[in-house]
Motif scaffolding. Structure first.
Motif, PDB file in Angstrom:
ATOM      1  N   SER A  17       0.847  -1.367  -0.058  1.00 40.62           N
ATOM      2  CA  SER A  17       0.065   0.093  -0.020  1.00 40.62           C
ATOM      3  C   SER A  17       0.844   1.218   0.048  1.00 40.62           C
ATOM      4  CB  SER A  17      -0.981   0.060   1.272  1.00 40.62           C
ATOM      5  OG  SER A  17      -1.754  -1.207   1.332  1.00 40.62           O
ATOM      6  N   LEU A  18       0.361   2.256  -0.437  1.00 43.44           N
ATOM      7  CA  LEU A  18       0.886   3.821  -0.545  1.00 43.44           C
ATOM      8  C   LEU A  18      -0.362   4.634  -0.490  1.00 43.44           C
ATOM      9  CD1 LEU A  18       3.650   3.719  -3.171  1.00 43.44           C
ATOM     10  CD2 LEU A  18       3.908   3.973  -0.827  1.00 43.44           C
ATOM     11  N   ARG A  19       0.051   5.822   0.213  1.00 38.88           N
ATOM     12  CA  ARG A  19      -0.848   6.941   0.343  1.00 38.88           C
ATOM     13  C   ARG A  19      -0.257   8.086  -0.276  1.00 38.88           C
ATOM     14  NH1 ARG A  19      -4.294  10.295   5.123  1.00 38.88           N
ATOM     15  NH2 ARG A  19      -2.118  11.150   5.433  1.00 38.88           N
ATOM     16  N   LEU A  20      -0.927   8.606  -1.501  1.00 40.49           N
ATOM     17  CA  LEU A  20      -0.301   9.715  -2.005  1.00 40.49           C
ATOM     18  C   LEU A  20      -1.126  11.015  -1.470  1.00 40.49           C
ATOM     19  CD1 LEU A  20      -0.178   8.784  -5.658  1.00 40.49           C
ATOM     20  CD2 LEU A  20       1.450   8.585  -3.709  1.00 40.49           C
ATOM     21  N   SER A  21      -0.582  12.086  -1.352  1.00 40.24           N
ATOM     22  CA  SER A  21      -1.231  13.431  -0.870  1.00 40.24           C
ATOM     23  C   SER A  21      -0.854  14.301  -2.009  1.00 40.24           C
ATOM     24  CB  SER A  21      -0.448  13.788   0.319  1.00 40.24           C
ATOM     25  OG  SER A  21      -0.562  13.010   1.483  1.00 40.24           O
ATOM     26  N   CYS A  22      -1.913  15.392  -2.050  1.00 45.60           N
ATOM     27  CA  CYS A  22      -1.789  16.632  -3.020  1.00 45.60           C
ATOM     28  C   CYS A  22      -1.981  17.798  -2.305  1.00 45.60           C
ATOM     29  CB  CYS A  22      -2.562  16.150  -4.077  1.00 45.60           C
ATOM     30  SG  CYS A  22      -2.802  17.783  -5.141  1.00 45.60           S
ATOM     31  N   ALA A  23      -1.018  18.467  -1.700  1.00 46.93           N
ATOM     32  CA  ALA A  23      -1.086  19.834  -1.156  1.00 46.93           C
ATOM     33  C   ALA A  23      -1.626  20.879  -2.265  1.00 46.93           C
ATOM     34  CB  ALA A  23       0.084  20.134  -0.467  1.00 46.93           C
ATOM     35  N   VAL A  24      -2.788  21.473  -1.480  1.00 52.51           N
ATOM     36  CA  VAL A  24      -3.345  22.684  -2.598  1.00 52.51           C
ATOM     37  C   VAL A  24      -2.962  24.005  -1.923  1.00 52.51           C
ATOM     38  CG1 VAL A  24      -5.312  23.402  -3.741  1.00 52.51           C
ATOM     39  CG2 VAL A  24      -4.993  21.174  -3.529  1.00 52.51           C
ATOM     40  N   SER A  25      -2.535  24.948  -2.630  1.00 54.33           N
ATOM     41  CA  SER A  25      -2.135  26.085  -2.163  1.00 54.33           C
ATOM     42  C   SER A  25      -2.273  27.209  -3.335  1.00 54.33           C
ATOM     43  CB  SER A  25      -0.517  26.313  -1.859  1.00 54.33           C
ATOM     44  OG  SER A  25       0.207  25.991  -3.098  1.00 54.33           O
ATOM     45  N   GLY A  26      -2.438  28.487  -2.933  1.00 52.15           N
ATOM     46  CA  GLY A  26      -2.868  29.706  -3.609  1.00 52.15           C
ATOM     47  C   GLY A  26      -4.312  29.930  -3.567  1.00 52.15           C
ATOM     48  N   ARG A  27      -4.899  30.104  -4.604  1.00 55.26           N
ATOM     49  CA  ARG A  27      -6.300  30.451  -4.536  1.00 55.26           C
ATOM     50  C   ARG A  27      -7.310  29.067  -4.396  1.00 55.26           C
ATOM     51  NH1 ARG A  27      -8.522  34.707  -8.942  1.00 55.26           N
ATOM     52  NH2 ARG A  27     -10.218  34.330  -7.594  1.00 55.26           N
ATOM     53  N   THR A  28      -7.097  28.802  -3.067  1.00 58.22           N
ATOM     54  CA  THR A  28      -7.813  27.560  -3.198  1.00 58.22           C
ATOM     55  C   THR A  28      -9.435  27.495  -2.942  1.00 58.22           C
ATOM     56  OG1 THR A  28      -7.511  27.679  -0.735  1.00 58.22           O
ATOM     57  CG2 THR A  28      -5.842  26.645  -1.973  1.00 58.22           C
ATOM     58  N   SER A  29     -10.029  26.495  -3.432  1.00 63.02           N
ATOM     59  CA  SER A  29     -11.214  26.736  -3.285  1.00 63.02           C
ATOM     60  C   SER A  29     -11.978  25.013  -3.042  1.00 63.02           C
ATOM     61  CB  SER A  29     -12.139  27.168  -4.488  1.00 63.02           C
ATOM     62  OG  SER A  29     -13.358  26.934  -4.555  1.00 63.02           O
ATOM     63  N   SER A  30     -12.620  24.934  -2.022  1.00 65.01           N
ATOM     64  CA  SER A  30     -13.196  23.833  -1.721  1.00 65.01           C
ATOM     65  C   SER A  30     -14.390  23.195  -2.811  1.00 65.01           C
ATOM     66  CB  SER A  30     -13.614  23.629  -0.200  1.00 65.01           C
ATOM     67  OG  SER A  30     -14.783  24.666  -0.138  1.00 65.01           O
ATOM     68  N   SER A  31     -14.656  24.295  -3.532  1.00 63.57           N
ATOM     69  CA  SER A  31     -15.657  24.018  -4.471  1.00 63.57           C
ATOM     70  C   SER A  31     -15.032  23.373  -5.737  1.00 63.57           C
ATOM     71  CB  SER A  31     -16.487  25.108  -5.037  1.00 63.57           C
ATOM     72  OG  SER A  31     -15.576  26.061  -5.715  1.00 63.57           O
TER      73      SER A  31
END
Length: 124
Positions: A17-31
């Motif tokens: 197993s592996l877990r990938l992460s994606c960090a979101v920065s800048g003009r983020t929007s949960s939509s």
């Protein structure tokens, strides 16, 4: 402007197993809907999984259904891809991508922002 940075790739034996992460920065929007794609050498970019902005809807490629789980933590501006029962054919560079709307798509052209990718190698 949104920036995406993937992490968590590596080398794992088949069945692991592996877990990938994606960090979101800048003009983020949960939509924004978020997606994971992958590309193996000599192959086209392939859809893996996507999640709606709220996290209430997910969609998977048949090849990973039941083995991979996409999730998001909007408070942390992070999207995850939990990959279990990995197979050698899962070996690829995995990319995180952000769509322009809350709607989930399986087509790469619908995603306007992409990360740099993280390598996943599954040995047999």
């Amino acid at each position: 402007q949104v920036q995406l940075v993937e992490s968590g790739g590596g080398v794992v034996q088949a069945g692991g197993s592996l877990r990938l992460s994606c960090a979101v920065s800048g003009r983020t929007s949960s939509s924004r809907a978020m997606g994971w794609f992958r590309q193996a050498p000599g192959n086209e970019c392939e859809f893996v999984a996507a999640i709606s902005g709220s996290g209430g809807f997910t969609y998977y490629a048949d090849s990973v259904k039941g083995r991979f789980t996409i999730s998001r933590d909007n408070a942390k501006n992070t999207v995850y891809l939990q990959m279990n029962s990995l197979k050698p054919e899962d070996t690829a560079v995995y990319f995180c991508a952000a769509a322009g709307t809350e709607v989930v798509f399986a087509t790469s052209a619908r995603y306007g922002v992409w990360g740099q990718g993280t390598q996943v190698t599954v040995s047999s």
